[in-house]
Design an enzyme around this catalytic site. Structure first.
Site, PDB file in Angstrom:
ATOM      1  N   GLU A 279      40.485  38.340  41.431  1.00  0.00           N
ATOM      2  CA  GLU A 279      39.268  38.871  40.643  1.00  0.00           C
ATOM      3  C   GLU A 279      39.121  40.511  40.934  1.00  0.00           C
ATOM      4  OE1 GLU A 279      39.259  36.022  42.516  1.00  0.00           O
ATOM      5  OE2 GLU A 279      37.417  36.171  43.350  1.00  0.00           O
ATOM      6  N   HIS A 303      39.293  33.203  33.447  1.00  0.00           N
ATOM      7  CA  HIS A 303      38.989  32.797  34.742  1.00  0.00           C
ATOM      8  C   HIS A 303      38.532  34.202  35.734  1.00  0.00           C
ATOM      9  CE1 HIS A 303      38.592  30.172  38.746  1.00  0.00           C
ATOM     10  NE2 HIS A 303      39.077  31.344  39.088  1.00  0.00           N
ATOM     11  N   GLU A 304      39.660  35.095  35.774  1.00  0.00           N
ATOM     12  CA  GLU A 304      39.340  36.291  36.621  1.00  0.00           C
ATOM     13  C   GLU A 304      38.086  37.305  36.046  1.00  0.00           C
ATOM     14  OE1 GLU A 304      40.588  35.867  39.199  1.00  0.00           O
ATOM     15  OE2 GLU A 304      42.051  34.364  38.808  1.00  0.00           O
ATOM     16  N   HIS A 307      34.765  35.700  37.083  1.00  0.00           N
ATOM     17  CA  HIS A 307      34.436  36.251  38.360  1.00  0.00           C
ATOM     18  C   HIS A 307      33.669  37.623  38.459  1.00  0.00           C
ATOM     19  CE1 HIS A 307      35.911  33.371  41.220  1.00  0.00           C
ATOM     20  NE2 HIS A 307      37.239  33.533  40.937  1.00  0.00           N
ATOM     21  N   GLU A 326      33.966  29.593  43.050  1.00  0.00           N
ATOM     22  CA  GLU A 326      35.062  29.170  42.063  1.00  0.00           C
ATOM     23  C   GLU A 326      34.466  28.196  41.159  1.00  0.00           C
ATOM     24  OE1 GLU A 326      37.435  30.549  41.804  1.00  0.00           O
ATOM     25  OE2 GLU A 326      37.603  31.679  43.801  1.00  0.00           O
ATOM     26  N   ASP A 383      42.342  29.842  54.770  1.00  0.00           N
ATOM     27  CA  ASP A 383      43.552  29.780  53.629  1.00  0.00           C
ATOM     28  C   ASP A 383      44.204  28.333  54.026  1.00  0.00           C
ATOM     29  OD1 ASP A 383      43.542  32.441  52.812  1.00  0.00           O
ATOM     30  OD2 ASP A 383      44.999  33.072  54.365  1.00  0.00           O
ATOM     31  N   TYR A 391      36.631  24.473  43.101  1.00  0.00           N
ATOM     32  CA  TYR A 391      36.878  24.843  41.809  1.00  0.00           C
ATOM     33  C   TYR A 391      36.358  23.582  40.717  1.00  0.00           C
ATOM     34  CZ  TYR A 391      40.105  28.498  43.098  1.00  0.00           C
ATOM     35  OH  TYR A 391      40.530  29.728  43.707  1.00  0.00           O
TER      36      TYR A 391
HETATM   37 ZN    ZN Z   1      38.653  32.145  40.959  1.00  0.00          ZN
END
Ligand code: ZN
Length: 609
Positions: A279, A303-304, A307, A326, A383, A391
């Site tokens: 994003e 979705h992006e 953001h 998220e 990560d 999410y």
């Molecule tokens: Zn996202």
């Protein structure tokens, strides 16, 4: 002394950087950026001043030509990187000169054969979660926001884009790079050009982004251009796939209030891009795998886009509150998809998400901390614990509140929330306090502590009920008795229906059924990677060797972690032969993966082998 974030050396007692003026010289043959950065601090500071770095070489620290003492820590923290300490004497600004390393974890340098058009090199960034520090020294925490300007010196046959406003493209000038004089760069050479950018809105460092390559673009809306490699087929198909973007921006505005970033451009990257989308403000980065030719890639764009409000305007203070980015964005994405593509599509997405959430809870069954919305990431690489939990559990939590108070009251609350906290970084408690203040008594109706601090999925979560979802799930369950769906039953199925079907197939399914399913419906050859990868993952678990050629081609064609994770995981959980196969393919493919994706695959291997 108090660190503000478990993933950063940033100290709460030291002033923030309010502005950064970057000068970057791109040396493609050595995969290196030589750079200077003029830091402006919020207040003058004396004493130690900490910055995050990773694999950077620091050449000098200066204030008005006077050297500032600095040192890099002799040990490197495997997660946070190397601490840069400056000793300031009432300084409110200073200039650092430094070079990146070819192994910078944020940068992927592509040789011409690794790009779509095969003729020019390419480099791009991926700074989330904590990789900006491998490009420039920084307070690399979402708790701190910066404004910046950037001058990029690049080969003249290439062009640059940034998640910032483009100012100009012009010939290089000597005075651009005074701070870099000692490095003897060919700054003003005839075959170089300068591109200037400015970012006037304060953003967390993980949203710093650029790409340099042979780029072209197409206009697809009043505030949207699609960028991709010039001359590649991707540019035209992307322009078509994303022609409905403006309609989505307007839906986003209805939900959250005015769009604050002026432009909403889309950059389609080479297939090695490790995420579905990123994003980056003003210019979203996308994998080419979202272009499916049927407009369904719009979901990732939704979705992006969402953001732009949740994540980029209101940012989680640290990665321990990642659900604030998220969960809200997944909720908003589905609202936008519902408005643009209808309720059926949105509910299918909820169904796929529900399935994914249950799988993640299973994945973390020995480490329940990461099934919590608010969790403890001390000593944890973000990560490594990236998952669908923030999410989908985040979505479920917000949807639970919506169901309690009703949609229109919740919409009103969302608008208020955005207006109150825009351009701030907040934590879970700040959200909960605001929720309780604005929806009095909510804590008596919903167990907010269980939702945000509890493990697993609360019993008042929502399992989708829509007929189409139930039909697909029961068809998948019938595979246990050997029944496969007929042509008529799947006639109107798109990728998402197939994905849901494949994800819900019983574990007991036999290899012969997998082969029969494929010979009837050609899933292993699907152009839709979601379908193809879901199928191949099943094929590996069932030991169907006839598909390993396709598995290898897929692992070598794309670097999106959403596909690498399940395929490599299925392989390393299999036979000795599967493990050897996985290692060989990775060895041959790893150069084509972004450094973040490479290290994720390495960590999958180390967990299972
Ligand atoms: Zn996202």
């Amino acid at each position: 002394m108090a660190p503000v974030d478990p993933h950063s050396f940033t100290e709460s007692t030291q002033p923030a950087t309010t502005h950064l003026a970057l000068t970057l010289y791109f040396d493609f043959p050595s995969s290196t950026i030589h750079a200077s950065a003029l830091f402006t601090l919020q207040t003058p500071h004396s004493g130690p001043f900490f910055l995050d770095t990773r694999s950077l070489t620091i050449h000098s620290a200066l204030h008005a030509d006077e050297a500032i003492p600095f040192s890099l820590s002799t040990t490197t923290d495997p997660i946070k990187g190397t601490l840069l300490t400056l000793t300031l004497s009432n300084h409110s600004s200073f200039i650092l000169t430094f070079s990146t390393s070819p192994s910078s974890s944020a940068l992927q340098w592509l040789l011409p054969p690794q790009t779509c058009n095969k003729t020019h090199p390419y480099v791009y960034t991926q700074c989330q979660a904590i990789h900006a520090r491998s490009i420039f020294p920084s307070h690399d925490t979402p708790a701190r926001r910066i404004r910046y300007s950037a001058i990029l010196n690049i080969p003249s046959e290439l062009s640059a884009v940034m998640a910032a406003n483009h100012v100009t493209r012009r010939p290089p000038r000597d005075d651009d790079a005074a701070a870099l004089a000692s490095l003897n760069l060919n700054w003003c050479s005839q075959d170089r050009v300068v591109e200037e950018f400015v970012m006037e809105q304060p953003v967390p460092p993980y949203l710093f982004a650029f790409a340099v390559g042979q780029l072209g673009n197409r206009e697809v809306g009043p505030r949207t251009r699609v960028y991709a490699e010039e001359g590649s087929a991707v540019l035209d198909s992307a322009a078509k796939e994303f022609e409905g973007t403006e309609e989505m921006i307007r839906e986003g505005e209805k939900l959250f209030g005015e769009y604050d970033w002026e432009r909403f451009d889309l950059l389609v990257l080479p297939p090695s891009f490790p995420y579905g989308g990123m994003e980056n403000p003003k210019m979203v980065f996308l994998t080419p795998t979202v272009i499916k030719g049927d407009g369904s890639g719009a979901q990732v764009v939704a979705h992006e886009l969402a953001h732009s409000w949740t994540g980029n305007l209101i940012t989680n203070k640290t990665n321990e509150h990642f659900w604030l980015n998220e969960g809200f964005t997944t909720y908003a994405e589905r609202r936008i998809v519902e408005a643009v593509q209808g309720e059926k599509r949105a509910t299918l997405n909820v169904g796929i998400g529900w399935r994914g959430l249950n799988e993640e809870i299973e994945r973390f069954k020995d480490n329940l901390e990461f099934t919590k919305l608010k969790n403890n990431q001390q000593g944890i690489d973000p990560d490594d614990v990236y998952s669908q939990v923030p999410y989908e559990k985040g979505f479920q939590f917000l949807f639970r509140i919506e169901r309690q108070v009703g949609r229109s009251a919740f919409d009103e609350f969302l608008k208020k929330y955005i207006a109150k906290f825009k351009f701030q970084s907040i934590d879970t408690d700040t959200f909960l306090d605001f929720l309780k203040e604005n929806i009095p008594g909510i804590e008596k109706q919903i167990d907010l502590v269980l939702w945000t601090e509890g493990t697993g999925i609360p019993s008042d979560a929502y399992e989708p009920e829509l007929i189409v979802y139930k039909t697909i799930v029961s068809l998948a369950n019938e595979a246990a008795t050997g029944r496969m769906p007929g042509e008529d039953e799947v006639a109107d199925w798109q990728g998402q229906e197939w994905e849901l079907y494949l994800d819900n197939l019983p574990k007991s399914i036999e290899a012969s059924q997998i082969v029969a399913l494929d010979s009837r419906h050609k899933l292993s050859e699907s152009k839709d990677y979601e379908v193809k990868v879901s199928f191949l993952q099943r094929a590996i678990s069932c030991g169907c060797k006839e598909y390993y050629g396709e598995v290898e081609r897929t692992l070598k064609a794309v670097g999106r972690m959403k596909y690498l994770r399940p395929l490599y995981t299925a392989l390393v959980k299999g036979s000795e032969e599967d493990k050897v196969f996985a290692k060989r393919v990775f060895l041959e493919a790893r150069e084509c993966y972004h450094p973040i994706a490479q290290s994720v695959v390495v960590s999958i291997f180390s967990k299972h082998m």
